[in-house]
Design a protein around this motif. Structure first.
Motif, PDB file in Angstrom:
ATOM      1  N   SER A 149      -6.245   1.772  -0.098  1.00  0.00           N
ATOM      2  CA  SER A 149      -6.606   2.012   1.294  1.00  0.00           C
ATOM      3  C   SER A 149      -7.644   0.985   1.774  1.00  0.00           C
ATOM      4  CB  SER A 149      -7.143   3.438   1.407  1.00  0.00           C
ATOM      5  OG  SER A 149      -7.679   3.659   2.675  1.00  0.00           O
ATOM      6  N   VAL A 167      -6.170   8.359  -8.833  1.00  0.00           N
ATOM      7  CA  VAL A 167      -6.814   8.711  -7.556  1.00  0.00           C
ATOM      8  C   VAL A 167      -7.628   7.524  -7.034  1.00  0.00           C
ATOM      9  CG1 VAL A 167      -8.556  10.203  -6.481  1.00  0.00           C
ATOM     10  CG2 VAL A 167      -6.813  11.198  -7.977  1.00  0.00           C
ATOM     11  N   ARG A 180       0.832  -1.191   0.000  1.00  0.00           N
ATOM     12  CA  ARG A 180       0.000   0.000   0.000  1.00  0.00           C
ATOM     13  C   ARG A 180       0.880   1.259   0.000  1.00  0.00           C
ATOM     14  NH1 ARG A 180      -2.752   4.229   3.387  1.00  0.00           N
ATOM     15  NH2 ARG A 180      -3.925   5.055   1.657  1.00  0.00           N
ATOM     16  N   HIS A 181       1.887   1.231   0.837  1.00  0.00           N
ATOM     17  CA  HIS A 181       2.816   2.365   0.901  1.00  0.00           C
ATOM     18  C   HIS A 181       3.475   2.594  -0.458  1.00  0.00           C
ATOM     19  CE1 HIS A 181       6.732   4.305   1.842  1.00  0.00           C
ATOM     20  NE2 HIS A 181       5.963   5.039   2.608  1.00  0.00           N
ATOM     21  N   PRO A 241       0.177  20.349  -9.656  1.00  0.00           N
ATOM     22  CA  PRO A 241       1.165  20.650  -8.615  1.00  0.00           C
ATOM     23  C   PRO A 241       2.240  19.562  -8.535  1.00  0.00           C
ATOM     24  CG  PRO A 241      -0.771  19.709  -7.621  1.00  0.00           C
ATOM     25  CD  PRO A 241      -1.091  19.885  -9.079  1.00  0.00           C
ATOM     26  N   VAL A 242       3.407  19.909  -8.040  1.00  0.00           N
ATOM     27  CA  VAL A 242       4.451  18.905  -7.810  1.00  0.00           C
ATOM     28  C   VAL A 242       4.927  19.026  -6.373  1.00  0.00           C
ATOM     29  CG1 VAL A 242       5.209  18.770 -10.220  1.00  0.00           C
ATOM     30  CG2 VAL A 242       6.237  20.460  -8.689  1.00  0.00           C
ATOM     31  N   VAL A 260      -2.739  14.833  -2.072  1.00  0.00           N
ATOM     32  CA  VAL A 260      -2.945  13.387  -1.866  1.00  0.00           C
ATOM     33  C   VAL A 260      -3.276  13.114  -0.393  1.00  0.00           C
ATOM     34  CG1 VAL A 260      -1.797  11.133  -1.894  1.00  0.00           C
ATOM     35  CG2 VAL A 260      -1.562  12.688  -3.851  1.00  0.00           C
ATOM     36  N   VAL A 263       2.069   9.013  -6.489  1.00  0.00           N
ATOM     37  CA  VAL A 263       2.524  10.405  -6.348  1.00  0.00           C
ATOM     38  C   VAL A 263       3.610  10.709  -7.389  1.00  0.00           C
ATOM     39  CG1 VAL A 263       3.775  12.007  -4.838  1.00  0.00           C
ATOM     40  CG2 VAL A 263       1.875  10.656  -3.923  1.00  0.00           C
ATOM     41  N   LEU A 295       1.969  11.074 -10.771  1.00  0.00           N
ATOM     42  CA  LEU A 295       1.265  12.362 -10.881  1.00  0.00           C
ATOM     43  C   LEU A 295       2.265  13.497 -11.114  1.00  0.00           C
ATOM     44  CD1 LEU A 295      -1.338  12.013  -7.946  1.00  0.00           C
ATOM     45  CD2 LEU A 295      -1.871  12.017 -10.399  1.00  0.00           C
ATOM     46  N   ALA A 296       3.390  13.445 -10.408  1.00  0.00           N
ATOM     47  CA  ALA A 296       4.370  14.528 -10.512  1.00  0.00           C
ATOM     48  C   ALA A 296       5.062  14.520 -11.870  1.00  0.00           C
ATOM     49  CB  ALA A 296       5.404  14.396  -9.391  1.00  0.00           C
ATOM     50  N   LEU A 298      -5.473   4.904  -5.461  1.00  0.00           N
ATOM     51  CA  LEU A 298      -5.078   5.272  -4.094  1.00  0.00           C
ATOM     52  C   LEU A 298      -6.178   4.875  -3.104  1.00  0.00           C
ATOM     53  CD1 LEU A 298      -3.604   8.859  -4.635  1.00  0.00           C
ATOM     54  CD2 LEU A 298      -2.377   6.833  -3.835  1.00  0.00           C
ATOM     55  N   GLN A 299      -7.420   5.153  -3.482  1.00  0.00           N
ATOM     56  CA  GLN A 299      -8.540   4.840  -2.588  1.00  0.00           C
ATOM     57  C   GLN A 299      -8.690   3.332  -2.415  1.00  0.00           C
ATOM     58  OE1 GLN A 299     -11.447   7.005  -4.922  1.00  0.00           O
ATOM     59  NE2 GLN A 299     -11.415   8.743  -3.511  1.00  0.00           N
ATOM     60  N   LEU A 341      -6.834  13.955   0.439  1.00  0.00           N
ATOM     61  CA  LEU A 341      -7.753  12.889   0.005  1.00  0.00           C
ATOM     62  C   LEU A 341      -7.829  11.796   1.067  1.00  0.00           C
ATOM     63  CD1 LEU A 341      -6.737  12.486  -3.754  1.00  0.00           C
ATOM     64  CD2 LEU A 341      -8.943  13.271  -2.877  1.00  0.00           C
ATOM     65  N   GLN A 342      -6.659  11.407   1.579  1.00  0.00           N
ATOM     66  CA  GLN A 342      -6.620  10.330   2.572  1.00  0.00           C
ATOM     67  C   GLN A 342      -7.314  10.755   3.866  1.00  0.00           C
ATOM     68  OE1 GLN A 342      -2.320   9.941   2.510  1.00  0.00           O
ATOM     69  NE2 GLN A 342      -2.419   8.130   1.189  1.00  0.00           N
ATOM     70  N   LEU A 350       1.712  18.681  -4.204  1.00  0.00           N
ATOM     71  CA  LEU A 350       1.110  17.436  -4.697  1.00  0.00           C
ATOM     72  C   LEU A 350       0.837  16.490  -3.527  1.00  0.00           C
ATOM     73  CD1 LEU A 350       0.264  15.310  -6.756  1.00  0.00           C
ATOM     74  CD2 LEU A 350       2.690  14.874  -7.215  1.00  0.00           C
ATOM     75  N   ARG A 351       1.833  16.348  -2.652  1.00  0.00           N
ATOM     76  CA  ARG A 351       1.653  15.472  -1.484  1.00  0.00           C
ATOM     77  C   ARG A 351       0.549  15.996  -0.568  1.00  0.00           C
ATOM     78  NH1 ARG A 351       4.593  11.088  -0.593  1.00  0.00           N
ATOM     79  NH2 ARG A 351       6.471  10.943  -1.850  1.00  0.00           N
ATOM     80  N   VAL A 404       1.090   4.252  -2.964  1.00  0.00           N
ATOM     81  CA  VAL A 404       0.964   5.705  -2.785  1.00  0.00           C
ATOM     82  C   VAL A 404       2.186   6.404  -3.367  1.00  0.00           C
ATOM     83  CG1 VAL A 404       0.790   7.575  -1.096  1.00  0.00           C
ATOM     84  CG2 VAL A 404      -0.490   5.461  -0.729  1.00  0.00           C
ATOM     85  N   GLU A 405       3.373   5.862  -3.070  1.00  0.00           N
ATOM     86  CA  GLU A 405       4.599   6.501  -3.551  1.00  0.00           C
ATOM     87  C   GLU A 405       4.658   6.509  -5.077  1.00  0.00           C
ATOM     88  OE1 GLU A 405       6.937   8.216  -1.716  1.00  0.00           O
ATOM     89  OE2 GLU A 405       5.222   7.954  -0.395  1.00  0.00           O
TER      90      GLU A 405
END
Lengths: 235, 235
Positions: free
Chosen positions: A88, A81, A56-57, B72-73, B81, A64, A67-68, A84-85, B84-85, B77-78, A60-61
């Protein structure tokens, strides 16, 4: 030919399906731990939950970073997105399996489930595993009709949960208060595990249709269109 | 002077703090519903939970729009995210308050909590509210030391939860199996509500430090540096 961009989105989907398989195995082994006071099975579940948390970690990484670096828009952005949900939800499903395993450990060498409740626990486990497996297929196929089925499956789980509770009333229960409290918590764990499978399906429905799965219009639509094929990029 | 970009990030933070206040009020009123068989309070909680769900949905929509339009970066960005969590944690905290309200409704006109258990429920409620309030302050301040305090607060909640369970053992409990099962589930709801407050704090710790709050190195660091000031953009 698929490029690095799509490969990265596909890799997120693959990671989610791996997590889905792990939570299924976890719940299966947690049930074995509960019903057979099997400490080895319990230990395996707890170890496996740490792997799920790590996945899971990583999800997310990677999301992100994607996305970047790729700055996706529209459907691909929503796919990230949503992943990510979903990760979780899967993490929490792993936690729930671990709770059952820990409960089995606490009661070892005694068996945590009274004999007459074994069939009920086995039925809740079977329904949980089937729902998690279906949620996994929904993740890869983005099949809205299949996703909507999980609501009906969840009603079956609610009935199994209620059957356990029906047996816990004063005057009908002969295994003492400790076992009654334990059975209530066990039933609640399976019910919540199933709720997360429904939640995963609803996230996919929203991703594909832009509508909440609970709207009646959408339920009708799903009945009319049994299979809706959607975009190539998995989630 | 703050531009539209930062105003949008700030608006996400404001939305989260509104949700935090709503889940606090919800849990407070759910406890009133439980302890006083107050149907009006229960109804208010259920209505408020729908508002929380709507705010959560809006948060996701605004976050996706922001990601698509502003791309965003790095830290921003974080921040998105993480918001959202956190909105997901807050939604579940609202659900938990609703569960208690529904339980109060089911038992109306009877009171769901036996008299001797009232102080325990009040203590769990007070701890829940304090933890949610602190999580709200962590969201706006991004104060890592305050975030780390929530782990200790959660230990207090675990003790309150365990005290309820200690009273449920065979031979010590005189209120019947129904009430025992109900008290176990009620205590579990408060404990999970508190877990989500901890989860919010841990997400902020990770956002600020890039380290998981559970690592011992980070706990030592938080003790040494009581206040860590961080970036201007809230979450």
């Amino acid at each position: 030919m698929r490029n690095a961009y799509h490969e990265q989105i596909d890799a997120l989907t693959t990671r989610l399906t791996t997590m889905t398989r792990l939570v299924q195995t976890g719940m299966d082994q947690a049930t074995t731990a509960l019903l057979d006071a099997d400490c080895e099975a319990a230990y395996t579940v707890i170890t496996s939950d740490a792997v799920i948390d790590k996945l899971r970690h990583d999800t997310v990484e990677r999301a992100v970073a994607f996305l970047a670096l790729q700055q996706p828009v529209a459907g691909d952005l929503r796919t990230i997105v949503t992943s990510l949900q979903i990760s979780s939800d899967l993490e929490r499903m792993g936690d729930l399996a671990r709770h059952l395993a820990e409960l089995a450990q606490t009661h070892h060498p005694a068996v945590a489930v009274p004999s007459p409740q074994r069939p009920g626990v086995l039925a809740m486990c079977a329904t949980s595993l089937a729902m998690a497996a279906k949620a996994g297929r929904v993740i890869t196929s983005k099949n809205v009709a299949m996703a909507m089925e999980l609501r009906t499956d969840d009603e079956a789980m609610d009935r199994l949960h209620d059957e356990v509770f029906d047996q816990l009333h004063d005057g009908e229960w002969s295994h003492g208060i400790d076992a009654a409290v334990r059975m209530a918590l066990i039933a609640r764990v399976y019910e919540r595990f199933a709720d997360h499978a429904v939640s995963i399906a609803e996230r996919i429905v929203y991703l594909v249709t832009g509508e909440n799965a609970s709207s009646s219009a959408l339920r009708d639509q799903a009945r009319l269109r049994p299979v809706i094929a959607v975009g190539a990029a998995g989630i």
